[in-house]
Design an enzyme around this catalytic site. Structure first.
Site: not given
Ligand SMILES: C[S@@+](CC[C@H](N)C(=O)[O-])C[C@H]1O[C@@H](n2cnc3c(N)ncnc32)[C@H](O)[C@@H]1O
Length: 270
Positions: A35, A140
């Site tokens: 990633r 978030d």
């Protein structure tokens, strides 16, 4: 391709754990490496050690955010786990009239969950079943997803479970170059307030909410962090309020007494 050593994997893991509660078991090393590799390439770095150094630099907050984004998944879509929305509707209809109603989408990602809730409440309001006094807060940790959420533009595939009536009522479907995209109409968009919040840090001044959705985020945390996050979030829920977690997330590890109602659906005991 740069190699992520065990030591640097531990170093980045520790940083992620201390700052945002993300937990990486040893078998997640390959995932972390794949990633972040592209990001290193973009930055022209040839060693993960240099990237770790960057992440540790307090002046590189934006890069840290980027790494959190890359290491978590923001996967979400409208009316995900539809039974949860049915539970909420049933609850609202069984407890009328209510003076007001406030709901928190506590790891909102791009806002699909929050706008699904807004569609549901707006429908109930149009039918005279709830009054106009409702609000939705969506938070978030990721600045990137919040910026996109505020724009309210989605690929139509993410709206696949939105009924044609709701699509007509609440969305503008794109044409020409915007084909395949839908925009939430401003009337609905303004009903959802977005804000940045790290669930692993103490917060104050939120709630009390009538219902909280904390879905598909606990998977990132280790057991003690999960418990701390759940109890912290439940502190902002009214006694008797509904609490939703992802059905795949298993047992809810918390000290706050909860009544289990259905997979992923709980009531905070009074
Ligand atoms: C898979 S999405 C869940 C979205 C939505 N709740 C759903 O179920 O479809 C998980 C979200 O959790 C957010 N997240 C991860 N760690 C977090 C933290 N410490 N505080 C707040 N949000 C966090 C990620 O940025 C991501 O957008």
């Amino acid at each position: 391709m740069p190699q992520l050593s065990d030591a640097t994997f531990q170093r980045i893991s520790a940083l992620m754990y201390e700052s945002v509660g993300l937990s990486f078991a040893d078998h997640k090393k390959a995932l972390m490496s794949s990633r972040l590799a592209l990001r290193l390439q973009r930055l022209g770095l040839s060693r993960f050690e240099d990237y770790a150094e960057l992440l540790e630099d307090p002046d590189e907050g934006a890069e840290f955010q980027m790494a959190v984004d890359l290491l978590t998944t923001n996967e979400t879509y409208f009316f995900r786990e539809p039974r949860h929305f049915e539970w909420l509707q049933q609850e609202l209809l069984s407890q009328r009239p209510r003076p007001g109603l406030s709901i928190w989408s506590a790891a909102s990602s791009f806002g699909d969950e929050a706008f699904s809730l807004a569609m549901l409440l707006s429908d109930l309001q149009a039918q005279g079943l709830v009054n106009n006094n409702w609000s939705i807060l969506a938070t978030d940790i990721s600045h990137r997803v919040l910026t996109a959420a505020r724009e309210g533009i989605y690929p139509e595939s993410r709206l696949r479970y939105v009924s044609p009536e709701r699509l007509r009522r609440y969305c503008l479907c794109g044409e020409g170059p915007a084909e395949g995209q839908a925009m939430i109409k401003p009337e609905l968009r303004t009903r959802v307030k977005f804000g940045q919040l790290n669930l692993t840090q103490p917060f104050s001044g939120l709630g009390p909410f009538d219902a909280i959705f904390l879905r598909n985020v606990l998977i990132y945390f280790d057991p003690p962090t999960k418990t701390a996050v759940v109890d912290r979030v439940l502190g902002a829920l009214k006694p008797g309020g509904l609490f939703f977690v992802g059905t795949a997330e298993g047992r809810v590890p918390c000290k706050t007494p909860l009544q289990a109602l259905s997979p992923g659906v709980f009531r905070k005991m009074a």
